[in-house]
Design a protein around this motif. Structure first.
Motif, short mmCIF file in Angstrom:
data_model
loop_
_atom_site.label_atom_id
_atom_site.label_comp_id
_atom_site.label_asym_id
_atom_site.label_seq_id
_atom_site.Cartn_x
_atom_site.Cartn_y
_atom_site.Cartn_z
N UNK A 59 0.80 -1.22 0.00
CA UNK A 59 0.00 0.00 0.00
C UNK A 59 0.83 1.27 0.00
N UNK A 60 2.15 1.12 -0.05
CA UNK A 60 3.04 2.28 0.09
C UNK A 60 2.86 3.35 -0.96
N UNK A 61 2.45 2.95 -2.17
CA UNK A 61 2.27 3.96 -3.21
C UNK A 61 1.08 4.87 -2.93
N UNK A 62 0.07 4.32 -2.29
CA UNK A 62 -1.13 5.12 -2.05
C UNK A 62 -1.22 5.72 -0.67
N UNK A 63 -0.32 5.32 0.24
CA UNK A 63 -0.40 5.78 1.63
C UNK A 63 0.96 6.24 2.14
N UNK A 64 0.92 7.25 3.01
CA UNK A 64 2.06 7.54 3.88
C UNK A 64 1.92 6.64 5.09
N UNK A 65 2.97 5.91 5.43
CA UNK A 65 2.92 4.91 6.50
C UNK A 65 4.07 5.14 7.47
N UNK A 66 3.75 5.19 8.76
CA UNK A 66 4.79 5.37 9.77
C UNK A 66 4.50 4.47 10.97
N UNK A 67 5.55 3.86 11.52
CA UNK A 67 5.43 3.08 12.74
C UNK A 67 6.19 3.80 13.85
N UNK A 68 5.53 4.01 14.99
CA UNK A 68 6.13 4.68 16.14
C UNK A 68 6.10 3.74 17.34
N UNK A 69 6.99 4.01 18.29
CA UNK A 69 7.07 3.19 19.49
C UNK A 69 6.96 4.05 20.73
N UNK A 70 6.33 3.48 21.75
CA UNK A 70 6.30 4.10 23.07
C UNK A 70 6.30 2.98 24.09
N UNK A 71 7.38 2.92 24.90
CA UNK A 71 7.55 1.83 25.85
C UNK A 71 7.40 0.50 25.10
N UNK A 72 6.48 -0.38 25.51
CA UNK A 72 6.36 -1.66 24.82
C UNK A 72 5.18 -1.68 23.86
#
Length: 259
Positions: free
Chosen positions: A236-249
């Motif tokens: 889906x990368x072509x149609x979406x901006x995608x980000x993964x973030x972390x906080x603690x676990x």
């Protein structure tokens, strides 16, 4: 009006039931999926409205038992949604400065789908925060009766209409798309783990084609969320901006449809 009165009576009945349970008294339910140990759960919003949920503990710890109790990620996501509604920011991790898709606000969304809803906590929180619109709680068919009970109990506190519909990931969801008329936001709490195959989930996200996606979960094995994030970017990368973030676990995968 009669329907609203009936829902209010059901809510009062549930509240009384919860008080009996908290005192250790017995409570029986007729539905085979609701009849086992019922435990009270309350989710209190910042405006002091209290959402009520029935749950039962896992019996065997198998996949068939999942969806009947409250997982931590659902509670955390509920509070994140409140923060998003109030402040206009999810406030989870750091956003990439070069993000090509603009931030979205919960108040801009009118149609929300919760995947793997379980008790329906996240979807009901959305319904309580939204000023109008529709929320669809979705899960496997055997989980939906309890989600429907919880949706009915909390509907009087929700301006958005709460619907419950069975949905298995990877199975065509044309009916849901037709009924909803298009989806603004998809949410999911603890739908990514070593228990689930991420491929059907990604296929469902592709078909739903929502403007905005939020998937929150716990870092159970350290790899499941990375695999899911990579699959999303590949498919889906072509149609979406995608980000993964972390906080603690915890981790959050956010997806915004490109203009």
């Amino acid at each position: 009006m009669a329907e609203e009165d009936e829902l209010e009576r059901e809510r009062d009945k549930c509240n009384d039931e919860f008080e009996r349970l908290l005192r250790g008294e017995e409570c029986d339910e007729s539905d085979e999926h609701l009849a086992r140990s019922v435990l009270p759960v309350r989710f209190t919003l910042q405006d002091n409205r209290t959402l009520l949920f029935r749950q039962r503990p896992q019996l065997n710890g198998t996949a068939d038992d999942l969806g009947f109790d409250l997982w931590r990620a659902a509670t955390v996501m509920g509070h994140l949604l409140e923060k998003w509604w109030k402040d206009g920011s999810i406030g989870f991790g750091q956003e990439e400065p070069s993000a090509p898709a603009p931030p979205m606000l919960l108040r801009d969304h009118r149609t929300v789908v919760e995947l793997g809803c379980g008790l329906g906590v996240v979807g009901c929180v959305c319904g309580a925060l939204m000023e109008t619109g529709h929320v669809y709680l979705t899960d496997l068919a055997h989980v939906c009766p309890r989600a429907q009970k919880n949706a009915d109990i909390n509907q009087p506190l929700c301006s958005a209409k709460i619907h419950v519909t069975p949905l298995a990931w990877g199975v065509p969801c044309a009916g849901l798309l037709k009924e909803s008329g298009g989806i603004d936001l998809v949410v999911g709490a603890d739908v990514v783990s070593q228990v689930y195959d991420p491929v059907p989930l990604v296929h469902t996200l592709m078909e739903l084609s929502a403007r905005h996606v939020l998937i929150l979960g716990e870092r159970h094995d350290g790899q499941s969320q990375i695999c899911f994030n990579d699959l999303c970017k590949e498919a889906m990368g072509e149609g979406y901006w995608i980000q993964m973030s972390y906080f603690e676990n915890l981790f959050l995968v956010e997806m915004r449809k490109r203009a």
